[in-house]
Design an enzyme around this catalytic site. Structure first.
Site, mmCIF file in Angstrom:
data_model
loop_
_atom_site.group_PDB
_atom_site.id
_atom_site.type_symbol
_atom_site.label_atom_id
_atom_site.label_comp_id
_atom_site.label_asym_id
_atom_site.label_seq_id
_atom_site.Cartn_x
_atom_site.Cartn_y
_atom_site.Cartn_z
ATOM 1 N N TYR A 48 0.881 -1.267 0.124
ATOM 2 C CA TYR A 48 0.061 -0.021 0.032
ATOM 3 C C TYR A 48 0.660 1.296 0.155
ATOM 4 O O TYR A 48 0.437 2.245 -0.587
ATOM 5 C CB TYR A 48 -1.010 -0.085 1.204
ATOM 6 C CG TYR A 48 -2.031 -1.093 0.979
ATOM 7 C CD1 TYR A 48 -3.186 -0.489 0.069
ATOM 8 C CD2 TYR A 48 -2.303 -1.976 1.579
ATOM 9 C CE1 TYR A 48 -4.154 -1.476 -0.136
ATOM 10 C CE2 TYR A 48 -3.197 -3.008 1.679
ATOM 11 C CZ TYR A 48 -4.285 -2.484 0.468
ATOM 12 O OH TYR A 48 -5.403 -3.328 0.356
ATOM 13 N N GLU A 78 2.783 -29.516 8.053
ATOM 14 C CA GLU A 78 2.400 -28.421 7.149
ATOM 15 C C GLU A 78 1.201 -27.601 7.646
ATOM 16 O O GLU A 78 0.852 -26.571 7.134
ATOM 17 C CB GLU A 78 2.293 -29.173 5.830
ATOM 18 C CG GLU A 78 1.751 -28.640 4.752
ATOM 19 C CD GLU A 78 1.200 -29.534 3.541
ATOM 20 O OE1 GLU A 78 1.515 -30.580 3.718
ATOM 21 O OE2 GLU A 78 0.479 -29.027 2.707
#
Lengths: 533, 362
Positions: free
Chosen positions: B96, B190
């Protein structure tokens, strides 16, 4: 009911000459009257073609007015008016009231009409559909004659309904023709308007004014000079069919074969004529009308065997590159036009000449295929596009070499208009309707050569333009990013933004493009990095 | 403070080089090391993916480069600002911060975060300063629990006393000090869901280990944390992933490093990491065939790529696993499928048994 046996005598009673007019009545489709839309176009076309031919022969810059007025949705009044030499009173009724009566059939000369069937055919068609006579107003500069004529279909003879004669103080000359006919008026790719537009394109020295059911359209004159007048030539031995040869033998005024060969054909001198006779094993002083059927065949064969130079080509009247360019530019409002007129060539003993013009950009649409305008002896061809050698030659040319996209077997794509003009003493139409030119290898070859030559010239322009366009886009792109880079660099190094902008803009102006090319050689233009995980 | 000054100096130097070229009227350029498979090499002695020497020139006056060029310089300006202020931004915030619309146009300097991320990664390579030094952080993803006490920004944190959430791993673990490490090994998962399973079962307590998870591919913070623990305390790292090409590639990245971050493999890769499961043998042994998920075309394509990576190509055991998945099992499976044998099967049986019997792949 048992079959009745017809006797030979009875059959013989039924045998009688068919009048051409009667033949026409039954075979109107052959001449372009198969539907009301096409009939209306054909009528306008026949009258306008005649007007242009007459003006050109009299060396007058043509002013042609065409009126199509709707009387009811399927009935129209068609009136054409020209400023040509007019027709003398004695021949006026014959010219429009007798089929196959014309000045052009027996000669070999480049002209629009040939058979004397066009205008009188139109008169006949309107007479058949509405019963109204044709109204003709003509003057050669003396008195004005106004006659109304109908055709006696059985006798193929004109019948004069009324005749008025008026003084002509203004010395007007020209011809007005008015018929009332069945028809249908549309506008679009195959229409009266499109026919006139294309006629204006290929006859830029003519002014054509059209008053149609939807208003008035003027096609202005783009040039004030007429192309040179074509000359009449005698047939060349290579182009003579055996039937024609037989007819020529029976009608010639020459006393013997030697005289016949040297006077009735082009490029045949005394030596060649003797050689032909020797090859055909015929006496040079044999009377032409004594030549038998079998001997004619030998003569025909020998005529093809002797070595001859090609027919003279000064009988052709191409438009020339300048007129073509003007004509196409005027009607397409393209930004770039290039025209090529090929040297004359010969197919089957007939001299012909190919011209083409290419128009690019401007007001031409960018969507879809290129537009193709086909002409034979300055007349537009609107129908049977796919059967025509013009279309085949365009399709067979590789337009990708000239910076246009093209799928195989298709017309090229893009902002392109292609005009092809075939000029010849004899146009090999594929049918009586005169809408498509037959594919002779010599014609095809010449057309492709013309297109290639014009294509090469156009490609130079198109590529230049693409390059300029790219350069412009590139410049605009850099100019957008320059302030951003300067701003980021100011934050990073405290150098003044304004100074950096000025310096960067200087680089863009001076060598932005060159640097670009440097970049291409040292680095890969599209960087190959991609986001890793 | 010294580090920050060093980084600022580095960034300014880059800017000055570009300004110098502009002053001379030249086409300004950047040398960007290439981050693709073609420019990485598997170092067989160090057992990790190393960056090659390939460098691409990035020019300002080049239609294909101009956008990335300005993005890279803007990223440098941003990093300098952050270092000067002593503040950090997340990758999302950096996006941004860099995003702005070019005047008189509808062009944005960056349109999506992928572009700013890339510009920042390129900047790391150009200036040889890691993202941490540039003061730009990745999002926090992943939790850890175990018998470890650390100190972070002056706070002392005990990983065994953090309730149900565990400690969330920051993107920069460089300044973390390990006060006390009692664990004997590390279990990496994971999936966050499996981490919660193990945490609820207090596996780290029962087995005396550390349990770490990410959500998908392991972040740099997690990888660096794993590496530091494995090097500084010589703890074996056991990896658990789903049974598919993507899961196995997560293992590959933790062990050998990644292609896009090959330049910092030395700080991230753990060549001794051990693959505990799921293996093709597990599918057979634990009878998971009935829980298989059908391959999609991308799965097979990815599997083929993984199979041909230099670091797998000559590994016979892994080639066997890959071929089994492809030709014999013909499907993929999730860690969660183990639940079919009991709620805590993974904690009570699967992990302890495999570690005890030393059934893991290198």
């Amino acid at each position: 009911m048992a079959d009745r046996i017809v006797t030979a005598e009875e059959l013989a009673q039924q045998l009688r000459a068919v009048s051409v007019a009667e033949f026409f009545e039954k075979n109107r489709h052959l001449l372009g009257y198969e539907n009301p839309t096409k009939a209306l176009i054909t009528i306008v076309k026949e009258f306008v073609d005649n007007a242009l031919d007459a003006c050109e022969e009299a060396r007058i810059l043509p002013d042609v007015k065409v009126l199509v007025k709707e009387i009811s949705p399927d009935r129209f009044r068609v009136r054409t008016e020209d400023n040509g030499p007019g027709i003398v009173e004695e021949k006026l009724a014959l010219a429009f009231g007798k089929l196959l009566y014309g000045s052009k059939f027996h000669r070999l000369k480049m002209s629009r009409g040939t058979q004397g069937l066009g205008a009188s055919g139109s008169v006949l068609y309107s007479q058949l559909t509405t019963g109204k006579p044709v109204r003709l107003v003509s003057s050669t500069g003396k008195d004005i004659h106004e006659i109304e004529v109908t055709i006696d279909v059985n006798k193929n003879e004109p019948r004069i309904v009324s005749h008025k004669q008026e003084r002509n103080p203004n010395k007007w000359h020209g011809l007005k023709i008015e018929v009332e006919t069945e028809g249908r008026y549309i506008e679009g790719r195959q229409s009266v308007l499109e026919y006139l537009r294309q006629t204006a394109m290929c006859n830029p020295y003519a002014k054509i004014v059209f008053e149609g059911p939807n208003g008035r359209v003027e096609f202005e004159r783009a040039v004030k000079e007429l192309p040179p007048l074509p000359k009449e030539i005698k047939p060349h031995p290579y182009g003579v069919e055996i039937g024609l040869l037989r007819r020529m033998l029976s009608t010639t005024s020459s006393k013997n074969l030697l005289g016949f060969l040297t006077s009735e054909f082009s490029r045949v001198g005394r030596g060649t004529a003797l050689q032909i006779c020797k090859l055909a094993k015929l006496e040079p002083n044999k009377k032409p009308y004594d030549v038998s059927h079998e001997e004619t065949e030998r003569l025909h064969k020998s005529m093809q065997m002797v070595k001859l130079i090609g027919p003279p080509t000064d009988c052709l009247s191409p438009l020339g590159e300048k007129l073509l360019e003007e004509g196409l530019r005027k009607e397409t409002r393209a930004e770039f036009v290039v025209a090529v007129t090929r040297p004359p060539s010969v197919y089957r003993g007939n001299p012909f000449q190919i011209e083409c013009a290419l128009a690019f950009g401007g007001e031409l649409t960018a969507e879809g295929s290129a537009q193709l305008f086909r002409f034979a002896n300055k007349m537009p061809l609107l129908y049977h596009t796919s059967d025509c050698v013009t279309t085949e030659s365009v399709v067979e040319t590789d337009w990708r070499r000239y910076a246009f996209s093209q799928s195989s077997g298709q017309l090229p794509q893009g902002q392109l208009a292609i005009l092809i003009h075939f000029a010849s003493v004899w146009v090999p139409y594929t049918s009586e309707g005169k809408q498509a030119i037959a594919n002779y290898p010599e014609i095809m070859k010449e057309m492709k050569l013309a297109l290639q030559e014009a294509g090469r010239q156009l490609a130079i322009y198109v590529r230049q333009k693409h390059k300029m366009h790219e350069r412009q886009l590139r410049k605009e792109l850099f100019e957008k990013y320059i302030p951003e880079l300067a701003e980021s660099l100011e934050k990073l190094t405290d150098d003044k933004k304004e100074k950096l902008i000025a310096e960067l803009e200087k680089i863009v102006k001076k060598s932005g493009v060159k640097s670009e090319e440097d970049g291409k050689t040292t680095g890969n233009d599209k960087e190959s990095e991609k986001t890793g995980k | 403070m010294e580090k920050r000054q060093e980084t600022i100096k580095n960034l300014k130097k880059l800017g000055s080089k570009v300004v110098g070229e502009i002053d001379k009227g030249e086409n300004p350029s950047l040398d960007v090391p290439i981050r693709t498979l073609s420019n990485v090499k598997y170092d067989t002695t160090r057992r990790m993916i190393m960056m090659g020497t390939g460098v691409a020139k990035r020019y300002f006056f080049n239609v294909g480069h101009v956008r990335k060029f300005v993005q890279t310089i803007e990223a440098a300006a941003l990093a300098k600002e952050l270092n000067e202020m002593g503040k950090h931004l997340s990758l999302r915030e950096a996006f941004y911060r860099m995003k702005r619309t070019l005047p008189d146009s509808n062009i944005n300097l960056v349109d999506e975060q992928g572009e700013s991320n890339e510009a920042i990664e390129d900047l790391e390579l150009i200036t040889d300063a890691s993202r941490e030094l540039l003061h730009i952080n990745a999002n926090k993803l992943g939790s850890v629990a175990g018998k470890v006490v650390i100190q972070d920004k002056g706070d002392v944190i005990d990983w065994s006393k953090l309730g149900s959430g565990g400690w969330s791993i920051p993107s920069n673990v460089e300044d973390i000090i390990f006060k006390k490490v009692d664990a004997k090994f590390i279990v990496y998962l994971e999936k966050a869901a499996e981490w919660e399973r193990l945490h609820e079962d207090r596996v780290w307590d029962k087995l005396n280990c550390i349990v770490i998870s990410s959500q998908g591919q392991a972040t740099r913070g997690i990888r660096r944390l794993l590496q530091r623990l494995s090097i500084e305390y010589k703890l074996p790292v056991y990896i658990l992933t789903d049974f598919d090409a993507y899961g196995w590639y997560i293992y590959s990245v933790i062990k050998y490093g990644s292609i896009s971050l090959a330049h910092i493999s030395g700080k991230l890769a753990i060549p001794n990491a051990r693959f505990l499961g799921l293996t093709a043998d597990d599918i057979i042994k634990y009878d998971l065939k009935k829980h298989l998920i059908k391959f999609e075309e991308v799965d097979l394509k990815r599997l083929e790529q993984v199979k041909n990576y230099d670091w797998f190509k000559n590994n016979k055991e892994w080639q066997r696993q890959i071929n089994m998945m492809k030709n014999e099992i013909k499907g993929k499976a999730e860690l969660a499928a183990l639940t079919s044998h009991g709620i805590s099967f993974i904690s009570d049986v699967y992990i302890p048994e495999k570690i005890k019997r030393n059934v893991w792949l290198d």
